[in-house]
Design a protein around this motif. Sequence first.
Motif, PDB file in Angstrom:
ATOM      1  N   LYS A   4       0.831  -1.198   0.000  1.00  0.00           N
ATOM      2  CA  LYS A   4       0.000   0.000   0.000  1.00  0.00           C
ATOM      3  C   LYS A   4       0.866   1.249   0.000  1.00  0.00           C
ATOM      4  CE  LYS A   4      -4.109  -1.966   2.099  1.00  0.00           C
ATOM      5  NZ  LYS A   4      -5.113  -1.876   3.172  1.00  0.00           N
ATOM      6  N   SER A   5       0.348   2.286  -0.674  1.00  0.00           N
ATOM      7  CA  SER A   5       1.097   3.536  -0.814  1.00  0.00           C
ATOM      8  C   SER A   5       0.384   4.689  -0.129  1.00  0.00           C
ATOM      9  CB  SER A   5       1.287   3.879  -2.299  1.00  0.00           C
ATOM     10  OG  SER A   5       2.051   2.888  -2.945  1.00  0.00           O
ATOM     11  N   ILE A   6       1.180   5.521   0.538  1.00  0.00           N
ATOM     12  CA  ILE A   6       0.667   6.720   1.202  1.00  0.00           C
ATOM     13  C   ILE A   6       1.384   7.922   0.607  1.00  0.00           C
ATOM     14  CG2 ILE A   6       0.445   7.958   3.396  1.00  0.00           C
ATOM     15  CD1 ILE A   6       0.498   5.210   4.804  1.00  0.00           C
ATOM     16  N   LEU A   7       0.625   8.904   0.156  1.00  0.00           N
ATOM     17  CA  LEU A   7       1.193  10.114  -0.447  1.00  0.00           C
ATOM     18  C   LEU A   7       0.989  11.305   0.473  1.00  0.00           C
ATOM     19  CD1 LEU A   7       2.424  11.641  -2.903  1.00  0.00           C
ATOM     20  CD2 LEU A   7       0.070  11.913  -3.762  1.00  0.00           C
ATOM     21  N   ILE A   8       2.085  11.991   0.822  1.00  0.00           N
ATOM     22  CA  ILE A   8       2.034  13.190   1.651  1.00  0.00           C
ATOM     23  C   ILE A   8       2.222  14.401   0.745  1.00  0.00           C
ATOM     24  CG2 ILE A   8       3.138  14.459   3.541  1.00  0.00           C
ATOM     25  CD1 ILE A   8       4.223  11.638   4.450  1.00  0.00           C
ATOM     26  N   VAL A   9       1.273  15.334   0.792  1.00  0.00           N
ATOM     27  CA  VAL A   9       1.338  16.525  -0.070  1.00  0.00           C
ATOM     28  C   VAL A   9       1.376  17.760   0.823  1.00  0.00           C
ATOM     29  CG1 VAL A   9       0.318  17.709  -2.042  1.00  0.00           C
ATOM     30  CG2 VAL A   9      -0.124  15.262  -1.708  1.00  0.00           C
ATOM     31  N   ASP A  10       2.499  18.472   0.793  1.00  0.00           N
ATOM     32  CA  ASP A  10       2.653  19.674   1.622  1.00  0.00           C
ATOM     33  C   ASP A  10       3.769  20.522   1.031  1.00  0.00           C
ATOM     34  OD1 ASP A  10       3.206  21.531   3.829  1.00  0.00           O
ATOM     35  OD2 ASP A  10       1.975  20.159   5.036  1.00  0.00           O
ATOM     36  N   ASP A  11       3.521  21.829   0.940  1.00  0.00           N
ATOM     37  CA  ASP A  11       4.537  22.713   0.361  1.00  0.00           C
ATOM     38  C   ASP A  11       5.605  23.122   1.369  1.00  0.00           C
ATOM     39  OD1 ASP A  11       2.401  24.186   1.619  1.00  0.00           O
ATOM     40  OD2 ASP A  11       3.277  26.025   0.812  1.00  0.00           O
TER      41      ASP A  11
END
Length: 266
Positions: A4-11
């Motif tokens: 399973k993949s977890i994507l973290i999106v933050d600038d």
Amino acid sequence: MRTKSILIVDDEPRTRQGLKTMLEKWGAGRYRIMTADNGQDALLTLAETAIDLMITDIRMPEISGLSLAAQIKENPALHQPSIILISGYAEFDYAQQAIQLGVVNYLLKPISKDKLIEAVEQALEAGEERSRVGMMRKFVDPQLLDSNVNNANLSESVRDALTYMEEHIERTVTLREVADHVHLNASYFSVLFKEQLKMTFSEFVARTKLQKAKEMLLTTKLPISEIAERVGYQTAKYFNKVFKEYEGQSPGQYRSGLTGEPSDVQ
């Protein structure tokens, strides 16, 4: 089984790396932890990779976290992950929009490790349940759903007939055999069955057997010949023929198209 993949999106680099480090320690190699520093890169990742969970900041330049969630929901071509939103602001409007977009959790900064892990575990579980429901929809025959099979208004004779057919799905049952079982004339039973189930006896038998077969094609690795036998077909060749008539493709094509795995019959 796919990791399973977890994507973290933050600038914000520090926040992004901090979340990644916490999840990597917790996951201990069980999950693939990915990152993106803006919404556009996140969309590109989702177009190419099966992401199970996306954790995204709400306030980002160009594409906000809410906008990102909305774009994902509106585009069925993208992988549809569970979503956790994070924010430094306790704003009711954000939370309200998040609920409307189907976001599974909303966390306020600073985020403690315990709260993050709890939210991630809940989101992954919600994703698994959504996948199970999606899988069920893939093999449920809509015409069987539209029939009155679960209708309490069915006559006792027809309900008894359905029970008998279900109990003997592993072999061929004839209309006369079932009519005899419920003590009705075969011709009368045929008319009664079609009137109450909205399809002929033979069509109902075929659809019921194929629904059970589709379930096994999707949830087991049984050879197609064995699945054919388990739903009452004497040969895989005839099973293949009937399956194509109703589904427009062979059992092997159906299995490989939904699971991505090669099959033994095409």
